[in-house]
Design an enzyme around this catalytic site. Structure first.
Site, PDB file in Angstrom:
ATOM      1  N   SER A  14       0.973  -1.214  -0.098  1.00 24.57           N
ATOM      2  CA  SER A  14       0.133  -0.069   0.018  1.00 24.57           C
ATOM      3  C   SER A  14       0.921   1.214  -0.018  1.00 24.57           C
ATOM      4  O   SER A  14       1.781   1.187  -0.628  1.00 24.57           O
ATOM      5  CB  SER A  14      -0.952  -0.007   1.243  1.00 24.57           C
ATOM      6  OG  SER A  14      -0.202  -0.252   2.315  1.00 24.57           O
ATOM      7  N   ASP A 183       3.299  12.454   8.801  1.00 25.66           N
ATOM      8  CA  ASP A 183       1.964  12.475   9.220  1.00 25.66           C
ATOM      9  C   ASP A 183       1.310  11.703  10.196  1.00 25.66           C
ATOM     10  O   ASP A 183      -0.091  11.661  10.483  1.00 25.66           O
ATOM     11  CB  ASP A 183       0.959  12.486   7.884  1.00 25.66           C
ATOM     12  CG  ASP A 183       0.908  11.508   7.174  1.00 25.66           C
ATOM     13  OD1 ASP A 183       1.612  10.219   7.798  1.00 25.66           O
ATOM     14  OD2 ASP A 183       0.687  11.247   5.977  1.00 25.66           O
ATOM     15  N   HIS A 186       2.639   7.765   7.464  1.00 23.63           N
ATOM     16  CA  HIS A 186       3.633   7.608   6.359  1.00 23.63           C
ATOM     17  C   HIS A 186       4.842   7.700   6.727  1.00 23.63           C
ATOM     18  O   HIS A 186       5.042   9.030   7.729  1.00 23.63           O
ATOM     19  CB  HIS A 186       3.336   8.414   4.926  1.00 23.63           C
ATOM     20  CG  HIS A 186       2.019   7.968   4.647  1.00 23.63           C
ATOM     21  ND1 HIS A 186       0.891   8.654   4.813  1.00 23.63           N
ATOM     22  CD2 HIS A 186       1.331   6.873   4.153  1.00 23.63           C
ATOM     23  CE1 HIS A 186      -0.432   8.377   4.364  1.00 23.63           C
ATOM     24  NE2 HIS A 186       0.249   7.083   3.776  1.00 23.63           N
TER      25      HIS A 186
END
Length: 239
Positions: A14, A183, A186
């Site tokens: 992902s 964040d 990530h």
């Protein structure tokens, strides 16, 4: 294919995978370490869970491909671990289904060829406060990350696949919450350093995958190499 052929290392996952070439990411670090030795191929799909990955598995990794990867590094789990939405929509995948999806992915990849190695990355931790401050996503918790990380580790033991415990590795730093993420989810460059170090450490245990043992492409001496002060050519391929 661009010749001559090199070993293929595929990163499949992902957003942790899709963004791994940016911000001094771990994918870029691997590409640097394996320059002229292996081709690092990115197959990252931001926002995806194991369910969507399973839907495209045959397309991304066809069993009849002329050349199969030497290594596939897989990461799914963070989006699966998000708490279910009341509407039934969203990326949440119940834990038993997640485990079954990852097992199917593992078995498919292991069956590509006898020379294909598979490595899973477990779900990393998250900084819940930073997530709310930066991207405002609710339902992603560090507790949930741990549950899916442990499930992935257990599965990998059962099917004999190497798994990197990112949940534990990242939290070895006392300041992990403030330096390892952009964040809250990530990875920052510091977070990616940890991931790449753990991957390279694991690959060093397998001679056919360790960057030091792989041949460097076109590394023979040449009269076209730079000339040193002693008047002799310097083969910078081997520096």
């Amino acid at each position: 294919m661009i010749g001559p052929g090199r070993p293929l290392f595929v990163l499949f996952g992902s957003s942790i995978v899709q963004f791994s070439y940016s911000n001094e990411g771990w994918g870029a670090i691997l590409a640097h370490e394996y320059a002229r030795k292996a081709d690092i191929i990115l197959r990252g799909y931001a926002g995806w869970n194991s369910r969507r990955a399973l839907e495209v598995l045959d397309k991304v990794f066809p069993k009849d491909a002329a050349v199969q990867p030497s290594l596939v590094i897989v990461y799914f789990g963070g989006n699966d671990s998000i708490k279910p939405h009341a509407s039934g929509l969203g990326p949440h995948v119940p834990l038993p289904e997640y485990v079954e999806n990852m097992k199917k992915i593992a078995m498919h990849l292991k069956g590509l060829s006898e020379n294909t190695h598979v490595m899973f990355l477990s779900t990393p931790p998250v900084n819940e406060e930073q997530i709310l401050e930066t991207i405002g996503i609710r339902g992603r918790t560090n507790e949930g990350s741990l549950i899916y990380s442990e499930a992935c580790l257990k599965l990998c033991q059962e099917v004999d696949i190497k798994c990197i415990d990112l949940w534990t590795a990242i939290q070895q730093r006392d300041d992990w919450k403030t330096v390892c993420f952009k964040d809250g989810i990530h990875l920052s460059s510091e977070g990616s350093k940890i991931v790449s170090e753990e991957i390279l450490k694991a690959l060093a245990e397998e001679p056919s995958l360790c960057w030091r043992s792989l041949p460097t492409e076109f590394d023979e001496d040449s009269v076209n190499d730079p000339v040193g002060e002693d008047g002799k050519n310097i083969n910078i391929s081997n520096l």
